[in-house]
Design a protein around this motif. Structure first.
Motif, PDB file in Angstrom:
ATOM      1  N   SER A   1       2.209   0.782   3.863  1.00 51.46           N
ATOM      2  CA  SER A   1       2.303  -0.477   4.609  1.00 51.46           C
ATOM      3  C   SER A   1       2.574  -1.623   3.650  1.00 51.46           C
ATOM      4  CB  SER A   1       1.008  -0.756   5.387  1.00 51.46           C
ATOM      5  OG  SER A   1      -0.075  -0.967   4.499  1.00 51.46           O
TER       6      SER A   1
ATOM      7  N   THR B   1       3.434   5.969   7.896  1.00 46.77           N
ATOM      8  CA  THR B   1       2.039   5.753   8.305  1.00 46.77           C
ATOM      9  C   THR B   1       1.174   6.980   8.024  1.00 46.77           C
ATOM     10  OG1 THR B   1       2.684   6.419  10.556  1.00 46.77           O
ATOM     11  CG2 THR B   1       2.606   4.071  10.080  1.00 46.77           C
TER      12      THR B   1
ATOM     13  N   ASN C   1       1.178   8.654   5.460  1.00 41.67           N
ATOM     14  CA  ASN C   1       0.751   8.518   4.063  1.00 41.67           C
ATOM     15  C   ASN C   1       0.150   7.140   3.791  1.00 41.67           C
ATOM     16  OD1 ASN C   1       1.585  11.093   2.929  1.00 41.67           O
ATOM     17  ND2 ASN C   1       3.669  10.426   3.404  1.00 41.67           N
ATOM     18  N   ASN C   2      -0.241   6.447   4.875  1.00 42.89           N
ATOM     19  CA  ASN C   2      -0.899   5.137   4.772  1.00 42.89           C
ATOM     20  C   ASN C   2      -0.034   4.098   4.064  1.00 42.89           C
ATOM     21  OD1 ASN C   2      -3.378   6.018   6.017  1.00 42.89           O
ATOM     22  ND2 ASN C   2      -3.832   7.102   4.119  1.00 42.89           N
TER      23      ASN C   2
ATOM     24  N   ALA D   1       0.840  -1.198   0.000  1.00 41.60           N
ATOM     25  CA  ALA D   1       0.000   0.000   0.000  1.00 41.60           C
ATOM     26  C   ALA D   1       0.874   1.247   0.000  1.00 41.60           C
ATOM     27  CB  ALA D   1      -0.924   0.004   1.221  1.00 41.60           C
ATOM     28  N   ASN D   2       0.584   2.156  -0.945  1.00 40.44           N
ATOM     29  CA  ASN D   2       1.320   3.413  -1.045  1.00 40.44           C
ATOM     30  C   ASN D   2       2.827   3.195  -1.082  1.00 40.44           C
ATOM     31  OD1 ASN D   2      -0.816   5.364  -1.174  1.00 40.44           O
ATOM     32  ND2 ASN D   2      -1.275   4.840   0.943  1.00 40.44           N
TER      33      ASN D   2
ATOM     34  N   GLU E   1      -9.166  -0.480  -1.115  1.00 39.77           N
ATOM     35  CA  GLU E   1      -8.990   0.663  -0.214  1.00 39.77           C
ATOM     36  C   GLU E   1      -7.504   0.961   0.026  1.00 39.77           C
ATOM     37  OE1 GLU E   1     -11.042   2.808   0.857  1.00 39.77           O
ATOM     38  OE2 GLU E   1     -12.872   1.858   0.134  1.00 39.77           O
ATOM     39  N   ALA E   2      -6.666  -0.070  -0.055  1.00 39.74           N
ATOM     40  CA  ALA E   2      -5.239   0.130   0.161  1.00 39.74           C
ATOM     41  C   ALA E   2      -4.541   0.686  -1.069  1.00 39.74           C
ATOM     42  CB  ALA E   2      -4.589  -1.188   0.573  1.00 39.74           C
TER      43      ALA E   2
ATOM     44  N   ASP F   1     -10.463  -4.563   0.758  1.00 37.15           N
ATOM     45  CA  ASP F   1      -9.260  -4.100   1.453  1.00 37.15           C
ATOM     46  C   ASP F   1      -8.157  -3.782   0.450  1.00 37.15           C
ATOM     47  OD1 ASP F   1     -10.511  -4.451   3.886  1.00 37.15           O
ATOM     48  OD2 ASP F   1      -9.726  -6.475   4.173  1.00 37.15           O
TER      49      ASP F   1
ATOM     50  N   THR G   1       1.017  -6.704   9.146  1.00 36.67           N
ATOM     51  CA  THR G   1       1.189  -5.448   8.422  1.00 36.67           C
ATOM     52  C   THR G   1       2.421  -4.732   8.958  1.00 36.67           C
ATOM     53  OG1 THR G   1      -1.174  -5.208   8.006  1.00 36.67           O
ATOM     54  CG2 THR G   1       0.153  -3.219   7.858  1.00 36.67           C
TER      55      THR G   1
ATOM     56  N   GLU H   1       4.635  -1.264   9.084  1.00 34.37           N
ATOM     57  CA  GLU H   1       4.523   0.183   8.929  1.00 34.37           C
ATOM     58  C   GLU H   1       5.745   0.852   9.552  1.00 34.37           C
ATOM     59  OE1 GLU H   1       0.963   0.975  11.069  1.00 34.37           O
ATOM     60  OE2 GLU H   1      -0.372   0.364   9.446  1.00 34.37           O
TER      61      GLU H   1
END
Length: 843
Positions: free
Chosen positions: A381, A376, A378-379, A357-358, A488-489, A485, A452, A454
């Motif tokens: 992970s 984190t 910037n989301n 993610a990102n 959304e990620a 999920d 996860t 991060e």
């Protein structure tokens, strides 16, 4: 030795990482930044070494470079020292420029003229990197010996030599004479020669090697490896050496990373560049990561371990000698990626459903590409899936990219909101001290995952590799992340040529199956269906816009029951729209058609695509009815589905084209019909089509240019006298790698496929590698794989067989649709490309 033959050193893993700019180094003589004039000079390297050590190489022994390397040239106004008369000179450095080779053993470089300066001082270092920086005071240049070396497979990479030149001081601004310097090597080559006498790693490539020592780094004599370091330049060779930025920058471990894997046959070697020191007696640990395991052995040195600067230091080591430990592992190398992948290819030959993610990728050919994990805020992970029962994560290793700029990052591995493990990641923090590899031990209570990862640093983390150690059997790992999920990620859900993400579908609905109604579908858009129950439709939803419906949990299919008086359900009527149905159980056993464009309200347009993927389907009629007389669906695909056809009626089709299509526009619109990797069956023998395009009618000229592909399907109790795949006109029909069984010996088993075309209109038909079986050994078996009428076509038929001596299926379950393929035909039949997830729900 002639100057032009002198070979140079370039450390591609070295960095300058001080956070400063040229504005921080005001020289007091006027602005070099604003000067329009340049000072240009030529540098010649003497054939004499500075100090007793020269950077050189002999094959199989040491370092050799090709003379094309660039060097860093640091410049200062002459005499600007922080302490007059000191042998260790803290110069007021103004900047760093590229010393470019001229091809004759010399270098040229230019720098801005400083107003009022009569002479300059110059300092030289290999390599030159655009990221080279000065400290904010301008008194030192900052560098980094990358804790992660990336040598070429099976050999030492000579780019990891770090050399420094004797300063050229008080060079007159007006003097155009050549500047002359000599060099010495700062680091010492350490050659590691490995054996695997127990054969633990047989047949595997080596992906990573780490050597570490337990000697305390707070003692100067034990500082074997370095992270961030700097120079205070000196005219005295003995005083020009590595100085650590702080104690945390010193390390007693270094890692060699192999993106392509290092071949070995029980012996292999790798090289590292380290500081020349004498380590006190301590424990030495070697870690080796191969394709499928991580093996570790620790032994005491029992004496001082001397790494000398003027020799090739050799260490021989049996990795599988007494006291080694081995863990199951797989490793993922990121340096070859240029963009975020949808699936992760690992060293063990499997692919994994990680969610990045990102994350982005930075392409840097010299240093190896880097996965950049955002923080984190910037989301950012990395999520690893939940493991099957009986399997557990043991540890996760993050290998730092040499260009990592993060000063200090707290890395947290979580399960939900619970913290499972933590560590620090940064260019002179814990990860650097461990040879560039951060270990996260996973406690037993979190070992099943999902996990996860991060971090909280303001910078992104740059990562070369991740290695996962585990217990139990991972393969195949069933992805546990819901599709919503992934969406959304910021991930991609790829269904055929359609990529579903926040760009293509900016909004989405997550709907519990218990609250579904027809409006859920008629409003169109992207819908994720949650829950394990069912929704019963009694009226047909008429959909005038694009619709994507996905069963949210990959392991469970929500059920849609089609009941009532409608002759078809899911009336798809939108112009130029995509319709996708994935991971659903669709029960249409009481109706004629499940999906149809009959009476399309948008008569001027076509349906762009209709796709069914990973679905379980029961029908009493056609699964898909291309039923509008003047418009066609353009592209139809049924992939990786289990389809139960009716046993009480006949003449139905997975895809059927209405016989009343007479409009030229309708026939031209149909582009592709694809049935791949499906199980299509009836509970008792029945006559059905897989694909039926067109129908014979008086004075009607059918001229479809469609491509029909029917490949890698299993059929059971299905046949048709006019061909299971039948087209009255098609540009290209491909019927390959299918297997079939029919268990009623009283019926004639007719052709598998047939093609019809108008005269003098050549078409292409291919029927290869299909297998059929019946339990009757009499003459009334399958008659032919190819049947034609009025065909002038290129027809290819080969490697088809009616003579299987046993069923192509290990078992046949007409309640669940579970038909595992026999190994005798699996490489040439329907099982050749089955997605194993198709069966996980029913075993």
């Amino acid at each position: 030795m002639k100057t032009k033959n002198l070979m140079w050193g370039l450390l591609i893993g070295a960095l300058s990482l001080a956070n400063c700019t040229k504005d921080d180094t005001d020289n007091g003589f006027g602005s070099a930044e604003n000067s329009e004039k340049l000072i240009t000079r030529t540098l010649t390297v003497s054939d004499e070494a500075w100090d007793e050590v020269r950077s050189s190489y002999e094959p199989g022994v040491g370092i050799r470079l090709d003379g094309t390397e660039h060097l860093s040239v640091y410049y200062s106004v002459s005499g600007t020292t922080s302490e007059a008369g000191s042998k260790t000179l803290g110069y007021k450095l103004l900047g760093v420029v590229d010393g470019a080779p001229t091809g004759d053993g010399n270098y040229t470089f230019s720098h801005p003229e400083v107003a009022g300066a009569e002479a300059y001082d110059y300092f030289f270092m290999m390599p030159y990197l655009p990221t080279s920086k000065l400290n904010s005071a301008g008194t030192a240049s900052y560098h980094r010996i990358g804790p992660v070396q990336m040598p070429k497979a099976a050999t030492f990479d000579p780019n990891f030599d770090y050399i420094v030149g004797k300063p050229a001081l008080d060079v007159a601004a007006a003097d155009q004479n050549t500047v002359v310097t000599r060099f010495k090597r700062l680091m010492a080559p350490l050659r590691l020669k490995f054996t695997d006498n127990a054969g633990v790693l047989a047949g595997q490539k080596i992906r990573q090697v780490t050597i570490g020592f337990s000697a305390a780094t707070d003692k100067a004599e034990n500082r074997c490896m370095s992270g961030l370091f700097y120079f205070q330049y000196s005219e005295e060779a003995a005083e020009c050496h590595v100085s650590g930025w702080e104690n945390g920058s010193f390390s007693n471990a270094a890692t060699a990373d192999y993106p392509a894997g290092l071949e070995q046959d029980g012996t292999w070697e790798t090289w590292l560049m380290v500081n020349p020191v004498e380590l006190e007696a301590c424990d030495m640990t070697i870690d080796v990561v191969s394709d499928k395991m991580r093996i570790t052995r620790t032994v005491p040195t029992n004496k001082v371990f001397n790494i000398t600067k003027d020799a090739i230091n050799v260490l021989s080591f049996d990795i599988s000698g007494n006291g080694y430990t081995a863990e199951s592992a797989y490793s993922v190398d990121f340096t070859e990626y240029t963009k975020v992948p949808t699936t992760i290819a690992a060293s063990d030959g499997y692919t994994y459903d990680w969610i990045l993610a990102n994350c982005t990728f930075t392409v840097q050919p010299e240093l190896g590409n880097a996965l950049r994990l955002k923080n984190t805020a910037n989301n950012g992970s990395i999520t690893l899936p939940e493991l099957p029962e009986g399997a557990s994560y043991k540890a996760i290793y993050l290998t730092e990219n040499t260009n990592n700029t993060s000063k200090k990052a707290t890395v947290v591995c979580k399960q939900g909101e619970l913290e499972a493990a933590t560590g620090t990641f940064g260019y002179y923090e814990e990860v650097s001290q461990q040879g560039g590899v951060l270990k996260l031990d996973i406690p037993a209570e979190y070992a099943r995952g999902p996990l996860t990862i991060e971090h909280d640093c303001t910078d992104a983390l740059w990562i070369n590799r991740m290695t996962v150690t585990y217990e139990g059997e991972l393969h195949p790992i069933k992805p546990q992340q819901n599709y919503s999920d992934i969406y959304e990620a910021g991930g991609d859900i790829v269904i055929g040529s359609l990529v579903i993400n926040k760009t293509t579908f900016p909004t989405a609905k997550v709907v519990d199956i218990a609250t579904v109604n027809n409006k859920t579908f008629t409003d169109g858009g992207l819908v994720f269906l949650d829950g394990e129950g069912s929704y019963t439709m009694t009226t047909s939803p008429s959909i005038h816009t694009g619709l994507v419906v996905i069963g949210n949990n990959p392991e469970k299919q929500p059920t849609i029951v089609c009941k009532g008086t409608s002759t078809y359900y899911f009336a798809v009527r939108g112009e130029d729209c995509d319709y996708v149905f994935k991971n659903l159980n669709i029960d249409g056993s009481s109706n004629n058609y499940l999906f149809s464009n009959t009476d399309n309200a948008n008569a001027s347009g076509k349906i762009k695509s209709l796709t069914l993927e990973d679905c379980t389907i029961s029908t009493n009629g056609n699964v898909i009815q291309d039923g509008n007389s003047t418009n066609s669906m353009q592209n139809v695909a049924v992939r990786n589905c289990i389809v139960r056809m009716p046993a009480t009626s006949s003449g139905k089709a997975v895809y059927g084209w209405v016989t009343g299509k007479t409009d030229t526009k309708a026939t031209d619109q149909l582009a592709t019909v694809t049935l791949t990797d499906n199980v299509i069956y009836a509970s008792s023998p029945a006559s059905h089509y897989l694909v039926m395009v067109g129908g014979r009618a008086a004075n009607v000229n059918y001229d479809s240019n469609a491509t029909i592909v029917v490949e890698r399907n299993s059929t059971y109790n299905i046949y048709h006298g006019n061909g299971m795949v039948s087209a009255y006109s098609a540009a290209d029909m491909q019927v390959n790698y299918n297997v079939s069984e029919f268990d009623d010996s009283t019926l004639a088993k007719n052709s598998y496929s047939s093609g019809y075309s108008k005269p003098n209109d050549p078409k292409k038909f291919t029927v290869t590698n299909n297998y059929a079986f019946t339990n009757s050994r009499e003459t009334q078996r399958w008659k032919a794989f190819w049947k034609n009428a009025e065909v002038t076509a290129t027809v290819t038929t080969k490697n088809n067989s009616f003579t299987l001596q046993e069923s192509p299926f290990v078992s046949a379950n007409t309640e669940t649709g579970y038909f595992p393929v026999n190994t005798s035909v699996v490489t040439n039949g329907a099982g050749a490309s089955y997605d194993t997830k198709l069966w996980n729900k029913w075993e």
